[in-house]
Design an enzyme around this catalytic site. Structure first.
Site, PDB file in Angstrom:
ATOM      1  CG  HIS A  14     -19.057 -32.431  -8.748  1.00 46.93           C
ATOM      2  ND1 HIS A  14     -19.882 -31.946  -7.772  1.00 46.93           N
ATOM      3  CD2 HIS A  14     -18.423 -31.343  -9.253  1.00 46.93           C
ATOM      4  CE1 HIS A  14     -19.753 -30.638  -7.674  1.00 46.93           C
ATOM      5  NE2 HIS A  14     -18.870 -30.245  -8.560  1.00 46.93           N
ATOM      6  CB  CYS A  33     -22.699 -27.600 -12.485  1.00 47.75           C
ATOM      7  SG  CYS A  33     -21.723 -26.383 -11.582  1.00 47.75           S
ATOM      8  CG  ASP A  79      -7.340 -37.320  -3.056  1.00 44.43           C
ATOM      9  OD1 ASP A  79      -7.684 -36.197  -3.482  1.00 44.43           O
ATOM     10  OD2 ASP A  79      -6.140 -37.655  -2.933  1.00 44.43           O
ATOM     11  CD  GLU A 124     -18.824 -27.331  -5.343  1.00 44.32           C
ATOM     12  OE1 GLU A 124     -19.605 -28.208  -4.931  1.00 44.32           O
ATOM     13  OE2 GLU A 124     -19.075 -26.587  -6.297  1.00 44.32           O
TER      14      GLU A 124
END
Length: 137
Positions: A14, A33, A79, A124
């Site tokens: 992500h 990020c 997944d 996470e």
């Protein structure tokens, strides 16, 4: 009333990005990020249900059925996916740990027979997790 928790794991990539912000603002707020190529995590999800114990089976919920629902509704979707690019609910929201927990709740709510969804916890990293208890919390 008893609570039962099942764990599962998935690996996903992500990134964090707000389209209305400049690249500089995204990098200032999200740091590494904000890399549009993304980065990955090995997530752990805990799904807690609550209910009464069936006097015959001794279960609050059929354990195989709970695992199958979790696999079908979450693991098979998340997944080895890039959440921003491949999972529909994250095309309009940032896949933060908090938003992932909410999205998993929404995927599982009302799908678990004979028990009520109580909590979704998403790790996470080992030292970072979010809990969601539904809108009533």
């Amino acid at each position: 009333m008893i609570f039962l928790t099942r764990k599962a794991e998935f690996s996903s990539a992500h990134f964090y990005w707000v389209e209305d912000w400049t690249e500089e603002e995204n990098k200032r707020v999200f740091g590494k990020c904000a890399n549009r190529n993304g980065h990955g995590h090995n997530y752990t999800v805990e799904v807690t249900v609550k209910g009464e114990i069936d006097p015959v089976s001794g279960f609050v919920v059929d354990l195989k059925q709970l695992k199958d629902i979790l696999d079908r509704e979450v693991i098979s979707i998340y997944d080895h996916r890039h959440l921003n690019l491949e999972v529909p609910e994250f095309r309009s929201s940032i896949p933060t740990t908090e938003n992932i927990a909410i999205a998993i709740w929404q995927r599982l709510e009302d799908k678990i027979p004979n028990a009520k969804l109580h909590r979704v916890r998403v790790y996470e990293m080992p030292d970072l997790f979010a809990d969601f208890y539904g809108e009533q919390a």
